[in-house]
Design a protein around this motif. Structure first.
Motif, PDB file in Angstrom:
ATOM      1  N   LEU A 151     -35.619   7.024  37.398  1.00 20.08           N
ATOM      2  CA  LEU A 151     -35.002   6.257  36.680  1.00 20.08           C
ATOM      3  C   LEU A 151     -34.407   5.476  37.281  1.00 20.08           C
ATOM      4  O   LEU A 151     -34.338   4.004  36.394  1.00 20.08           O
ATOM      5  N   GLN A 152     -33.052   5.295  37.831  1.00 20.80           N
ATOM      6  CA  GLN A 152     -32.738   4.661  39.033  1.00 20.80           C
ATOM      7  C   GLN A 152     -33.471   3.712  39.905  1.00 20.80           C
ATOM      8  O   GLN A 152     -32.686   2.659  39.601  1.00 20.80           O
ATOM      9  N   LYS A 153     -34.327   4.570  40.464  1.00 21.76           N
ATOM     10  CA  LYS A 153     -35.487   3.875  40.935  1.00 21.76           C
ATOM     11  C   LYS A 153     -36.220   3.210  41.094  1.00 21.76           C
ATOM     12  O   LYS A 153     -37.597   1.921  41.733  1.00 21.76           O
ATOM     13  N   CYS A 154     -37.358   4.046  39.717  1.00 22.53           N
ATOM     14  CA  CYS A 154     -38.577   3.366  40.264  1.00 22.53           C
ATOM     15  C   CYS A 154     -39.335   2.975  38.650  1.00 22.53           C
ATOM     16  O   CYS A 154     -40.953   3.422  38.533  1.00 22.53           O
ATOM     17  N   THR A 155     -38.437   2.442  37.739  1.00 21.08           N
ATOM     18  CA  THR A 155     -39.295   1.684  36.436  1.00 21.08           C
ATOM     19  C   THR A 155     -39.738   0.714  36.617  1.00 21.08           C
ATOM     20  O   THR A 155     -39.613   0.002  37.800  1.00 21.08           O
ATOM     21  N   ASN A 156     -40.772   0.632  36.217  1.00 24.85           N
ATOM     22  CA  ASN A 156     -42.060  -0.301  36.217  1.00 24.85           C
ATOM     23  C   ASN A 156     -40.587  -2.105  36.030  1.00 24.85           C
ATOM     24  O   ASN A 156     -41.182  -2.467  37.010  1.00 24.85           O
ATOM     25  N   LYS A 157     -40.114  -1.760  35.209  1.00 27.75           N
ATOM     26  CA  LYS A 157     -38.608  -3.248  35.026  1.00 27.75           C
ATOM     27  C   LYS A 157     -38.218  -3.181  36.393  1.00 27.75           C
ATOM     28  O   LYS A 157     -37.775  -4.378  36.805  1.00 27.75           O
ATOM     29  N   ILE A 158     -37.519  -2.618  36.800  1.00 25.12           N
ATOM     30  CA  ILE A 158     -37.051  -2.289  38.603  1.00 25.12           C
ATOM     31  C   ILE A 158     -37.804  -2.586  39.225  1.00 25.12           C
ATOM     32  O   ILE A 158     -37.744  -3.918  40.072  1.00 25.12           O
ATOM     33  N   ARG A 159     -38.563  -2.542  39.445  1.00 25.82           N
ATOM     34  CA  ARG A 159     -39.920  -2.552  40.876  1.00 25.82           C
ATOM     35  C   ARG A 159     -40.411  -4.704  40.209  1.00 25.82           C
ATOM     36  O   ARG A 159     -40.400  -5.167  41.235  1.00 25.82           O
TER      37      ARG A 159
ATOM     38  N   PRO B 158     -41.673   3.983  32.203  1.00 26.39           N
ATOM     39  CA  PRO B 158     -40.595   5.060  30.826  1.00 26.39           C
ATOM     40  C   PRO B 158     -40.816   5.543  29.481  1.00 26.39           C
ATOM     41  O   PRO B 158     -40.109   6.601  29.639  1.00 26.39           O
ATOM     42  N   GLU B 159     -41.596   4.299  29.032  1.00 24.77           N
ATOM     43  CA  GLU B 159     -41.769   5.338  27.264  1.00 24.77           C
ATOM     44  C   GLU B 159     -43.576   5.968  27.292  1.00 24.77           C
ATOM     45  O   GLU B 159     -43.600   6.301  26.222  1.00 24.77           O
ATOM     46  N   MET B 160     -43.800   5.855  29.071  1.00 24.66           N
ATOM     47  CA  MET B 160     -44.844   6.913  28.926  1.00 24.66           C
ATOM     48  C   MET B 160     -44.820   8.038  29.065  1.00 24.66           C
ATOM     49  O   MET B 160     -46.020   8.875  28.731  1.00 24.66           O
ATOM     50  N   PHE B 161     -44.165   8.613  30.247  1.00 30.02           N
ATOM     51  CA  PHE B 161     -43.362   9.379  31.366  1.00 30.02           C
ATOM     52  C   PHE B 161     -42.001  10.085  30.616  1.00 30.02           C
ATOM     53  O   PHE B 161     -41.482   9.140  31.359  1.00 30.02           O
ATOM     54  N   THR B 162     -42.371  10.490  29.718  1.00 31.82           N
ATOM     55  CA  THR B 162     -41.170  10.536  28.529  1.00 31.82           C
ATOM     56  C   THR B 162     -40.889  12.500  28.508  1.00 31.82           C
ATOM     57  O   THR B 162     -41.544  12.729  28.239  1.00 31.82           O
ATOM     58  N   PRO B 163     -40.075  13.252  28.808  1.00 33.07           N
ATOM     59  CA  PRO B 163     -39.600  14.746  28.661  1.00 33.07           C
ATOM     60  C   PRO B 163     -39.767  15.124  26.807  1.00 33.07           C
ATOM     61  O   PRO B 163     -40.174  16.297  26.785  1.00 33.07           O
ATOM     62  N   GLU B 164     -40.140  14.005  26.193  1.00 32.40           N
ATOM     63  CA  GLU B 164     -40.352  13.992  24.722  1.00 32.40           C
ATOM     64  C   GLU B 164     -41.412  14.383  24.699  1.00 32.40           C
ATOM     65  O   GLU B 164     -42.048  14.743  23.445  1.00 32.40           O
ATOM     66  N   ILE B 165     -42.590  14.363  25.728  1.00 32.42           N
ATOM     67  CA  ILE B 165     -43.923  14.393  25.226  1.00 32.42           C
ATOM     68  C   ILE B 165     -44.634  15.921  24.991  1.00 32.42           C
ATOM     69  O   ILE B 165     -43.909  16.581  25.865  1.00 32.42           O
ATOM     70  N   ASP B 166     -45.072  16.347  24.342  1.00 30.88           N
ATOM     71  CA  ASP B 166     -45.160  17.780  23.799  1.00 30.88           C
ATOM     72  C   ASP B 166     -46.521  17.775  24.661  1.00 30.88           C
ATOM     73  O   ASP B 166     -47.738  17.284  25.140  1.00 30.88           O
TER      74      ASP B 166
ATOM     75  N   GLU C 175     -40.154  -5.102  53.094  1.00 29.18           N
ATOM     76  CA  GLU C 175     -39.733  -5.325  52.002  1.00 29.18           C
ATOM     77  C   GLU C 175     -39.797  -3.053  51.339  1.00 29.18           C
ATOM     78  O   GLU C 175     -40.688  -3.105  51.178  1.00 29.18           O
ATOM     79  N   VAL C 176     -39.130  -2.878  50.911  1.00 31.67           N
ATOM     80  CA  VAL C 176     -38.927  -1.341  50.375  1.00 31.67           C
ATOM     81  C   VAL C 176     -39.120  -1.537  48.980  1.00 31.67           C
ATOM     82  O   VAL C 176     -38.160  -2.088  48.630  1.00 31.67           O
ATOM     83  N   VAL C 177     -40.401  -1.166  48.284  1.00 34.38           N
ATOM     84  CA  VAL C 177     -40.907  -1.828  46.995  1.00 34.38           C
ATOM     85  C   VAL C 177     -40.920  -0.018  46.744  1.00 34.38           C
ATOM     86  O   VAL C 177     -42.568  -0.076  47.174  1.00 34.38           O
ATOM     87  N   TYR C 178     -40.256   0.850  45.554  1.00 34.88           N
ATOM     88  CA  TYR C 178     -40.774   1.508  44.961  1.00 34.88           C
ATOM     89  C   TYR C 178     -41.775   1.995  44.212  1.00 34.88           C
ATOM     90  O   TYR C 178     -41.931   0.383  43.591  1.00 34.88           O
ATOM     91  N   GLY C 179     -42.945   2.311  44.829  1.00 31.28           N
ATOM     92  CA  GLY C 179     -43.837   2.537  43.242  1.00 31.28           C
ATOM     93  C   GLY C 179     -43.296   3.062  41.579  1.00 31.28           C
ATOM     94  O   GLY C 179     -42.403   3.262  42.163  1.00 31.28           O
ATOM     95  N   SER C 180     -43.929   2.534  40.584  1.00 31.26           N
ATOM     96  CA  SER C 180     -43.406   2.604  39.442  1.00 31.26           C
ATOM     97  C   SER C 180     -44.103   3.553  38.487  1.00 31.26           C
ATOM     98  O   SER C 180     -45.200   4.008  38.258  1.00 31.26           O
ATOM     99  N   PHE C 181     -42.897   3.737  37.625  1.00 36.66           N
ATOM    100  CA  PHE C 181     -43.666   4.492  35.881  1.00 36.66           C
ATOM    101  C   PHE C 181     -43.651   3.843  34.890  1.00 36.66           C
ATOM    102  O   PHE C 181     -42.226   2.857  34.886  1.00 36.66           O
TER     103      PHE C 181
END
Length: 376
Positions: free
Chosen positions: A350-358, A172-180, A164-170
């Motif tokens: 966001l479509q393939k690799c969030t931890n929720k999706i995984r 999305p609340e930790m890795f976000t463009p809003e981080i300075d 089964e192909v299951v992409y690694g995850s991240f």
């Protein structure tokens, strides 16, 4: 499908610092949040547990996830695990990397397990570990990319239906463009107008650091204002002498190991993967795209599944430092286009690799295997 499962995650790692261990932690955390009972087993490689190991693992307590250490190369420890397997009614045993799979197969010799899974995080051909992956006890292999599955099927002879192909995850609340990223820049005295090219990788030969330095030298010749940020443990002691020989050390910054990777990526303008082999899908690239950073990656293993050339980043041939340098220079000279690539890259992960999706996909696979086996 709503049954809550008793899950044992078995890691070949001794702590939660390396990418594969972080992925195991994210899976354990996500499954726990979905209501399952989860316990993690770690590898006590030399028979000891250090304060550093405990420091990284203790965050499991925040999620009420139990953990324990085993010496996975010890026959006595395998017998201890065997007793635990007999006493606990685990619905799922999920191993991470070959050491953990070998340990469980040894401990469970002659026993019937409800289900057994393992991860495959690289695209090497099966060799010494082939016997493990063809064990009748092993129900499914979770390949982290289509490219990894292709190697297992076409070059190692595994049945496609067992993978089964299951992409690694991240997160999305930790890795976000809003981080300075300014805080990290201030930490290292980097001006806001200095372009920062990042490379996040362990000091392993397959990560292609010497090739990256060759590319950096060409970039510096054209753009002397750039800074190359090298992120990872023991990189400076291994590679600073090489950088000095090449005359590029003034444009290099070695950060050492960091546990705030999101903030570090936020300080970068471009993230680069120079790997030459043995990848599955590079975690640093996935996380950089999650933060909408433009990336340059070698066309290795499954990276092309999220790095689409000139759409979500720049994809270059493996072991070609000139192409690597040209791609970096292109992004430096087309920053607006690079920012758009980063935004498109964020959409893909966001479509393939969030931890929720995984976790949803892994949970579904667990249930499908258990249901199929229960009807035999």
């Amino acid at each position: 499908m709503n049954k809550k499962l008793n899950i044992l995650q078995v890691l070949s790692h001794r702590n939660l610092e390396r990418g594969g261990a972080v992925q195991a932690f994210l899976l354990a955390k996500g499954l726990k949040e979905r209501g399952h009972q989860v316990k993690c087993i770690f590898n006590m490689e030399d028979g000891t547990v250090t304060e550093k190991d405990m420091g990284s693992i203790k965050k499991l307590k925040d999620y009420s996830i139990e953990f324990e250490f085993f010496g996975m190369n010890s026959f006595r420890e395998a017998l201890r695990m065997r007793r635990i397997l007999k006493l606990n009614d685990y619905d799922v045993i999920h191993t991470h990397r070959d050491i953990a799979l070998r340990f469980i197969l040894r401990a469970a010799s002659g026993m019937k397990l409800k289900s057994l899974f393992t991860n495959r995080g690289n695209n090497y051909i099966l060799k010494n570990e082939k016997k493990l992956f063809f064990s009748k006890k092993l129900d499914r292999v979770m390949a982290v990319a289509e490219a990894v599955k292709d190697v297992l099927v076409k070059k190692s002879g595994m049945p496609a239906e067992k993978i089964e192909v299951v992409y690694g995850s991240f997160d999305p609340e930790m890795f976000t463009p809003e981080i300075d990223g300014k805080e990290v820049r201030r930490e290292f005295n980097i001006r806001d107008d200095v372009p920062v090219i990042g490379n996040i990788a362990a000091p392993q030969g397959k990560k292609g650091h010497p090739l990256f330095f060759e590319a950096a030298k060409k970039v510096i010749a054209a753009r002397s204002d750039v800074l190359f940020m090298m992120v990872g443990s023991r990189l400076e002691e291994k590679f600073l002498p090489i950088a000095k020989e090449m005359g590029i050390e003034k444009n290099l910054l070695f950060t050492g190991f960091r546990n705030d990777i999101a903030r570090v990526i936020a300080a970068m303008d471009i993230s680069v993967c120079s790997a030459t082999k043995g990848e599955g899908l590079t975690g640093a690239i996935r996380e950089s795209l999650a933060m909408a950073r433009p990336v340059v990656s070698t066309d290795v293993a499954g990276n092309r599944e999220i790095v689409i050339h000139k759409k979500t980043g720049m994809l270059v041939p493996v072991k070609n430092p000139d192409a690597l340098a040209d791609a970096i220079l292109y992004l430096l000279n087309h920053m607006d286009e690079g920012k758009q690539m980063g935004l498109e890259g964020r959409k893909i992960v966001l479509q393939k690799c969030t931890n929720k999706i995984r976790c949803e996909k892994v949970e579904k696979i667990y249930h499908e295997v258990l249901e199929r086996k229960s009807t035999r």
